[in-house]
Design a protein around this motif. Sequence first.
Motif, PDB file in Angstrom:
ATOM      1  N   HIS A 117       0.697  -1.248  -0.120  1.00 23.95           N
ATOM      2  CA  HIS A 117       0.156  -0.102   0.033  1.00 23.95           C
ATOM      3  C   HIS A 117       0.801   1.142  -0.001  1.00 23.95           C
ATOM      4  O   HIS A 117       0.521   2.458  -0.850  1.00 23.95           O
ATOM      5  CB  HIS A 117      -0.962  -0.045   1.202  1.00 23.95           C
ATOM      6  CG  HIS A 117      -1.946   1.203   1.468  1.00 23.95           C
ATOM      7  ND1 HIS A 117      -2.987   1.400   0.817  1.00 23.95           N
ATOM      8  CD2 HIS A 117      -1.659   2.101   2.230  1.00 23.95           C
ATOM      9  CE1 HIS A 117      -3.395   2.311   0.763  1.00 23.95           C
ATOM     10  NE2 HIS A 117      -2.686   3.056   1.927  1.00 23.95           N
ATOM     11  N   LEU A 118       1.864   1.258   0.720  1.00 18.75           N
ATOM     12  CA  LEU A 118       2.717   2.436   0.996  1.00 18.75           C
ATOM     13  C   LEU A 118       3.625   2.737  -0.251  1.00 18.75           C
ATOM     14  O   LEU A 118       3.580   3.765  -0.698  1.00 18.75           O
ATOM     15  CB  LEU A 118       3.666   2.565   2.254  1.00 18.75           C
ATOM     16  CG  LEU A 118       2.905   2.290   3.384  1.00 18.75           C
ATOM     17  CD1 LEU A 118       3.941   2.137   4.562  1.00 18.75           C
ATOM     18  CD2 LEU A 118       1.918   3.371   3.710  1.00 18.75           C
ATOM     19  N   ALA A 119       4.252   1.658  -0.953  1.00 21.58           N
ATOM     20  CA  ALA A 119       4.901   1.836  -2.213  1.00 21.58           C
ATOM     21  C   ALA A 119       3.904   2.441  -3.150  1.00 21.58           C
ATOM     22  O   ALA A 119       4.525   3.102  -4.334  1.00 21.58           O
ATOM     23  CB  ALA A 119       5.549   0.440  -2.541  1.00 21.58           C
ATOM     24  N   SER A 120       2.677   2.009  -3.246  1.00 22.65           N
ATOM     25  CA  SER A 120       1.588   2.268  -4.322  1.00 22.65           C
ATOM     26  C   SER A 120       1.433   3.638  -4.115  1.00 22.65           C
ATOM     27  O   SER A 120       1.255   4.631  -4.965  1.00 22.65           O
ATOM     28  CB  SER A 120       0.302   1.411  -3.986  1.00 22.65           C
ATOM     29  OG  SER A 120       0.544   0.217  -4.091  1.00 22.65           O
ATOM     30  N   HIS A 121       1.373   4.350  -2.997  1.00 19.73           N
ATOM     31  CA  HIS A 121       1.119   5.702  -2.888  1.00 19.73           C
ATOM     32  C   HIS A 121       2.440   6.576  -3.375  1.00 19.73           C
ATOM     33  O   HIS A 121       2.264   7.667  -3.630  1.00 19.73           O
ATOM     34  CB  HIS A 121       1.029   6.150  -1.290  1.00 19.73           C
ATOM     35  CG  HIS A 121      -0.360   6.256  -0.583  1.00 19.73           C
ATOM     36  ND1 HIS A 121      -1.318   6.888  -1.273  1.00 19.73           N
ATOM     37  CD2 HIS A 121      -0.860   5.510   0.411  1.00 19.73           C
ATOM     38  CE1 HIS A 121      -2.272   6.708  -0.555  1.00 19.73           C
ATOM     39  NE2 HIS A 121      -2.027   5.900   0.259  1.00 19.73           N
ATOM     40  N   ILE A 122       3.469   5.901  -3.461  1.00 22.77           N
ATOM     41  CA  ILE A 122       4.744   6.680  -3.783  1.00 22.77           C
ATOM     42  C   ILE A 122       4.552   6.667  -5.476  1.00 22.77           C
ATOM     43  O   ILE A 122       4.554   7.366  -6.291  1.00 22.77           O
ATOM     44  CB  ILE A 122       6.236   6.067  -3.616  1.00 22.77           C
ATOM     45  CG1 ILE A 122       6.222   6.112  -1.995  1.00 22.77           C
ATOM     46  CG2 ILE A 122       7.222   6.642  -4.229  1.00 22.77           C
ATOM     47  CD1 ILE A 122       7.342   5.362  -1.421  1.00 22.77           C
ATOM     48  N   CYS A 123       4.262   5.376  -5.897  1.00 26.14           N
ATOM     49  CA  CYS A 123       4.357   5.073  -7.440  1.00 26.14           C
ATOM     50  C   CYS A 123       3.115   5.758  -8.238  1.00 26.14           C
ATOM     51  O   CYS A 123       3.391   6.433  -9.259  1.00 26.14           O
ATOM     52  CB  CYS A 123       4.148   3.626  -7.517  1.00 26.14           C
ATOM     53  SG  CYS A 123       4.608   3.069  -9.438  1.00 26.14           S
ATOM     54  N   VAL A 124       2.084   6.411  -7.527  1.00 22.53           N
ATOM     55  CA  VAL A 124       1.099   7.141  -8.201  1.00 22.53           C
ATOM     56  C   VAL A 124       1.518   8.128  -8.723  1.00 22.53           C
ATOM     57  O   VAL A 124       0.766   8.819  -9.904  1.00 22.53           O
ATOM     58  CB  VAL A 124      -0.077   7.153  -7.259  1.00 22.53           C
ATOM     59  CG1 VAL A 124       0.030   8.195  -6.239  1.00 22.53           C
ATOM     60  CG2 VAL A 124      -1.511   7.623  -7.975  1.00 22.53           C
ATOM     61  N   ASP A 125       2.494   8.767  -8.336  1.00 25.06           N
ATOM     62  CA  ASP A 125       2.859  10.105  -8.788  1.00 25.06           C
ATOM     63  C   ASP A 125       3.440  10.078 -10.077  1.00 25.06           C
ATOM     64  O   ASP A 125       3.421  11.062 -11.028  1.00 25.06           O
ATOM     65  CB  ASP A 125       4.150  10.686  -8.064  1.00 25.06           C
ATOM     66  CG  ASP A 125       4.397  11.922  -8.250  1.00 25.06           C
ATOM     67  OD1 ASP A 125       3.665  12.937  -8.156  1.00 25.06           O
ATOM     68  OD2 ASP A 125       5.515  12.286  -8.776  1.00 25.06           O
ATOM     69  N   GLN A 126       3.805   8.759 -10.696  1.00 31.33           N
ATOM     70  CA  GLN A 126       4.166   8.549 -11.914  1.00 31.33           C
ATOM     71  C   GLN A 126       3.153   8.817 -12.927  1.00 31.33           C
ATOM     72  O   GLN A 126       3.271   9.267 -14.327  1.00 31.33           O
ATOM     73  CB  GLN A 126       4.809   7.117 -12.283  1.00 31.33           C
ATOM     74  CG  GLN A 126       5.874   6.653 -11.559  1.00 31.33           C
ATOM     75  CD  GLN A 126       6.649   5.585 -11.936  1.00 31.33           C
ATOM     76  OE1 GLN A 126       7.846   5.289 -11.915  1.00 31.33           O
ATOM     77  NE2 GLN A 126       5.784   4.651 -12.642  1.00 31.33           N
ATOM     78  N   LEU A 127       1.706   8.776 -12.733  1.00 35.85           N
ATOM     79  CA  LEU A 127       0.776   8.965 -13.509  1.00 35.85           C
ATOM     80  C   LEU A 127       0.491  10.428 -13.740  1.00 35.85           C
ATOM     81  O   LEU A 127      -0.128  10.739 -14.741  1.00 35.85           O
ATOM     82  CB  LEU A 127      -0.607   8.316 -12.906  1.00 35.85           C
ATOM     83  CG  LEU A 127      -0.505   6.862 -12.485  1.00 35.85           C
ATOM     84  CD1 LEU A 127      -1.930   6.368 -11.945  1.00 35.85           C
ATOM     85  CD2 LEU A 127      -0.209   6.116 -13.800  1.00 35.85           C
ATOM     86  N   GLU A 128       1.222  11.223 -12.972  1.00 34.96           N
ATOM     87  CA  GLU A 128       1.053  12.665 -13.236  1.00 34.96           C
ATOM     88  C   GLU A 128       2.476  13.363 -13.776  1.00 34.96           C
ATOM     89  O   GLU A 128       2.320  14.156 -14.574  1.00 34.96           O
ATOM     90  CB  GLU A 128       0.473  13.353 -11.953  1.00 34.96           C
ATOM     91  CG  GLU A 128       0.174  14.799 -12.018  1.00 34.96           C
ATOM     92  CD  GLU A 128      -0.781  15.389 -10.991  1.00 34.96           C
ATOM     93  OE1 GLU A 128      -0.827  16.707 -10.738  1.00 34.96           O
ATOM     94  OE2 GLU A 128      -1.182  14.523 -10.198  1.00 34.96           O
ATOM     95  N   HIS A 129       3.407  12.939 -12.952  1.00 41.76           N
ATOM     96  CA  HIS A 129       4.634  13.564 -13.333  1.00 41.76           C
ATOM     97  C   HIS A 129       5.763  12.771 -13.895  1.00 41.76           C
ATOM     98  O   HIS A 129       7.045  13.008 -14.034  1.00 41.76           O
ATOM     99  CB  HIS A 129       5.352  14.370 -12.066  1.00 41.76           C
ATOM    100  CG  HIS A 129       4.383  15.187 -11.229  1.00 41.76           C
ATOM    101  ND1 HIS A 129       3.806  14.957 -10.114  1.00 41.76           N
ATOM    102  CD2 HIS A 129       3.867  16.439 -11.647  1.00 41.76           C
ATOM    103  CE1 HIS A 129       3.175  15.934  -9.496  1.00 41.76           C
ATOM    104  NE2 HIS A 129       3.050  16.835 -10.740  1.00 41.76           N
ATOM    105  N   GLY A 130       5.329  11.533 -14.592  1.00 39.36           N
ATOM    106  CA  GLY A 130       6.264  10.684 -15.276  1.00 39.36           C
ATOM    107  C   GLY A 130       7.300   9.880 -14.255  1.00 39.36           C
ATOM    108  O   GLY A 130       7.181   9.912 -13.112  1.00 39.36           O
ATOM    109  N   ALA A 131       8.101   9.146 -14.746  1.00 43.37           N
ATOM    110  CA  ALA A 131       8.848   8.213 -14.137  1.00 43.37           C
ATOM    111  C   ALA A 131       9.517   8.957 -12.932  1.00 43.37           C
ATOM    112  O   ALA A 131       9.980   9.938 -12.827  1.00 43.37           O
ATOM    113  CB  ALA A 131      10.049   7.546 -15.084  1.00 43.37           C
TER     114      ALA A 131
END
Length: 375
Positions: A117-131
Amino acid sequence: MARKADEPLVLGIETSCDETGVGIVRGHTLLADAVASSVDEHARFGGVVPEVASRAHLEAMVPTIQRALKEAGVAASDLDGIAVTAGPGLAGALLVGVSAAKAYAYALGKPLYGVNHLASHICVDQLEHGALPEPTMALLVSGGHSSLLLAPDITSDVRPLGSTIDDAAGEAFDKIARVLQLGFPGGPVIDRYARDGDPDAIRFPRGLTGPRDPIYDFSFSGLKTAVARWIEGKRAAGETVPVADVAASFQEAVVDVLTRKAVRACKDNGVDHLMIGGGVAANTRLRAMAARRCEDAGITLRVPHPKLCTDNGAMVAALGAEMVARGRAASSWDLSADSSLPVTETHVPGAHGHAHEHSHDHDHFHELSKDNLYS
């Protein structure tokens, strides 16, 4: 910029608390983000009731998945994988999501990814600001977590630098809102009242900021108690409680500590990017103070849209897509929910620790999937 069609198409399921979230992403592109919330069912209790949340997930799961597939304009058979939050979270709620993910993955003949869950909260930023830059420093703040994490590789290497030793920031917001009789959840309502208040009206304590305190850990229990006693003192004296000033001053104390420690962690570890995620990342004062302090320190700040900060399926799908893209092992069928899954376990391959296509234990899996039950 359009993403390539050959990027992984992944459906993500999130049921760690009171939101039934289903997201679909292709690579770093968000195609659907369907959410069914049971927050109104918990409001009269002043907090999330696990059994109520689990039952709500059961009722919402299939309709929310169908809504996401329709919104994305894809068939379930088009998916390259199914990702699901395996933990941390409420055990019963997690089990609903894991069970649903297993059923869909099994019937469709797709790999299953139990993710953190916590790693997912970090990874979601890729959907807005890229890799994500590697490494990324992440400050995660929500109802259940206040954590500083260093992520050299979001799919396999997330290192905890600090966390809360008592109440998480979101819990403190909820409890102070209750004392102020503002309702539940507390985060949005405190933020709203604070806009009309003076953040310097009352000097509330800043937990764990002394020279001998742990430099990256958080504590909000003492702050919560100090605010509650201040309010009780006013009421006992027959005085009117200045709600806006209390909200602003309390919020300032929380945000001051969060941003101060996050910027220090970036400097100490030589990281020039800070990502802020979790439900409290939607707080307007946190965003403003983080922006100012990061600019002063020469740090690039990345904060997703508020809708992507709260629990959602898109964040789970984003991490699942990254797992597929990097060839990480899929979870085996003995995947279970883990309410205390450590953030160091970004995903759970399962007891066998290898992808479905290499497993000899589940040869019947592909035979069944040929029926294409959910096409």
